[in-house]
Design a protein around this motif. Sequence first.
Motif, PDB file in Angstrom:
ATOM      1  N   ILE A   1     -42.914  79.873  28.962  1.00 14.59           N
ATOM      2  CA  ILE A   1     -41.793  79.061  29.455  1.00 14.59           C
ATOM      3  C   ILE A   1     -42.294  78.025  30.459  1.00 14.59           C
ATOM      4  N   SER A   2     -43.188  78.447  31.348  1.00 13.71           N
ATOM      5  CA  SER A   2     -43.758  77.503  32.313  1.00 13.71           C
ATOM      6  C   SER A   2     -44.561  76.420  31.600  1.00 13.71           C
ATOM      7  N   ALA A   3     -45.323  76.808  30.594  1.00 12.44           N
ATOM      8  CA  ALA A   3     -46.149  75.848  29.859  1.00 12.44           C
ATOM      9  C   ALA A   3     -45.293  74.812  29.147  1.00 12.44           C
ATOM     10  N   THR A   4     -44.204  75.239  28.520  1.00 10.82           N
ATOM     11  CA  THR A   4     -43.369  74.280  27.797  1.00 10.82           C
ATOM     12  C   THR A   4     -42.734  73.281  28.757  1.00 10.82           C
ATOM     13  N   ARG A   5     -42.413  73.736  29.955  1.00 11.95           N
ATOM     14  CA  ARG A   5     -41.877  72.801  30.961  1.00 11.95           C
ATOM     15  C   ARG A   5     -42.921  71.740  31.315  1.00 11.95           C
ATOM     16  N   VAL A   6     -44.164  72.192  31.517  1.00 11.51           N
ATOM     17  CA  VAL A   6     -45.230  71.269  31.897  1.00 11.51           C
ATOM     18  C   VAL A   6     -45.571  70.339  30.734  1.00 11.51           C
ATOM     19  N   PHE A   7     -45.656  70.882  29.518  1.00 12.99           N
ATOM     20  CA  PHE A   7     -45.935  70.047  28.347  1.00 12.99           C
ATOM     21  C   PHE A   7     -44.880  68.954  28.199  1.00 12.99           C
TER      22      PHE A   7
ATOM     23  N   HIS B   1     -45.009  79.493  17.294  1.00 15.70           N
ATOM     24  CA  HIS B   1     -44.646  80.610  16.416  1.00 15.70           C
ATOM     25  C   HIS B   1     -43.444  81.379  16.955  1.00 15.70           C
ATOM     26  N   HIS B   2     -43.340  81.468  18.282  1.00 13.57           N
ATOM     27  CA  HIS B   2     -42.170  82.129  18.872  1.00 13.57           C
ATOM     28  C   HIS B   2     -40.898  81.347  18.540  1.00 13.57           C
ATOM     29  N   PHE B   3     -40.967  80.011  18.657  1.00 12.54           N
ATOM     30  CA  PHE B   3     -39.812  79.176  18.341  1.00 12.54           C
ATOM     31  C   PHE B   3     -39.432  79.299  16.870  1.00 12.54           C
ATOM     32  N   MET B   4     -40.421  79.237  15.977  1.00 15.77           N
ATOM     33  CA  MET B   4     -40.142  79.326  14.546  1.00 15.77           C
ATOM     34  C   MET B   4     -39.533  80.679  14.196  1.00 15.77           C
ATOM     35  N   GLN B   5     -40.064  81.752  14.793  1.00 16.14           N
ATOM     36  CA  GLN B   5     -39.521  83.084  14.528  1.00 16.14           C
ATOM     37  C   GLN B   5     -38.082  83.191  15.022  1.00 16.14           C
TER      38      GLN B   5
ATOM     39  N   ALA C   1     -29.533  72.087  20.120  1.00 13.09           N
ATOM     40  CA  ALA C   1     -28.810  71.806  21.358  1.00 13.09           C
ATOM     41  C   ALA C   1     -29.073  72.858  22.433  1.00 13.09           C
ATOM     42  N   GLU C   2     -29.269  74.109  22.011  1.00 14.11           N
ATOM     43  CA  GLU C   2     -29.381  75.200  22.977  1.00 14.11           C
ATOM     44  C   GLU C   2     -30.802  75.439  23.454  1.00 14.11           C
TER      45      GLU C   2
ATOM     46  N   ILE D   1     -39.088  72.338  22.863  1.00 10.98           N
ATOM     47  CA  ILE D   1     -40.209  72.690  22.002  1.00 10.98           C
ATOM     48  C   ILE D   1     -40.364  71.703  20.849  1.00 10.98           C
ATOM     49  N   VAL D   2     -39.265  71.129  20.357  1.00 12.73           N
ATOM     50  CA  VAL D   2     -39.366  70.174  19.250  1.00 12.73           C
ATOM     51  C   VAL D   2     -40.124  68.925  19.703  1.00 12.73           C
ATOM     52  N   GLN D   3     -39.786  68.432  20.898  1.00 19.47           N
ATOM     53  CA  GLN D   3     -40.498  67.272  21.456  1.00 19.47           C
ATOM     54  C   GLN D   3     -41.980  67.596  21.654  1.00 19.47           C
ATOM     55  N   ILE D   4     -42.262  68.787  22.141  1.00 17.30           N
ATOM     56  CA  ILE D   4     -43.650  69.193  22.376  1.00 17.30           C
ATOM     57  C   ILE D   4     -44.406  69.309  21.054  1.00 17.30           C
ATOM     58  N   MET D   5     -43.738  69.835  20.017  1.00 15.39           N
ATOM     59  CA  MET D   5     -44.361  69.938  18.698  1.00 15.39           C
ATOM     60  C   MET D   5     -44.800  68.567  18.198  1.00 15.39           C
ATOM     61  N   LEU D   6     -43.915  67.582  18.315  1.00 16.63           N
ATOM     62  CA  LEU D   6     -44.250  66.231  17.845  1.00 16.63           C
ATOM     63  C   LEU D   6     -45.385  65.632  18.670  1.00 16.63           C
TER      64      LEU D   6
END
Length: 202
Positions: free
Chosen positions: A16-22, A62-66, A98-99, A104-109
């Motif tokens: 969660i911390s990493a996705t915020r920083v990414f 993988h967590h997001f996709m699952q 939305a939720e 994560i979608v922005q980070i994926m791109l």
Amino acid sequence: MPKIVDKEQKKMEILISATRVFARMGFANTKMIDIAEEAKIGKGTIYEYFKNKDEIFEYAFHHFMQTMEEGLGADLSEISDPVQKLKTLAYSWGRILAEHEEDIVQIMLDFWAEAIRQKDESRLKIIDFDRIYDEYRGLVMTILDQGIRQGKFKPVNTFYIASLIVGMIDGVMLQYILDKENFDPQEALRCFAEELIVGICK
């Protein structure tokens, strides 16, 4: 008595911390120390869970996709009518977009674009777009085929209609990333569910 650490919980806290920083700094500009500081842990501690930021991203992806697949599966499991299934699929995608607060979608791109710039094959394999498109196109095709057999949908080319629907989801995601203040993915996919699906219904 030594404190017992729940390793999976700690990995999720780091994720969660990493996705915020990414999302804030961009994947390329993020260093492991930035993630450690966001997670309020020592730099050495973070390496007990992940060897590098690529591994953190892979775990997050993988967590997001699952989570998304489980959510879609739960939403569709009790529905037998193919028209309602297609509508529910659209509503579910909109809700998930939305939720999901971690961007994560922005980070994926961002990750994918960086991998292309660097021509990094190992990173490109983490996000297997061929597999993702095949799976979601296959899911939509199954619903369309069922609807055609039941006389609910016109006898359309299910491969291309499914491809267009998946492509539309991509467009909704991109517009949401670029204009979160004004673009509502749930409303966009509601319009699809209630106003565009009728075009293939008998």
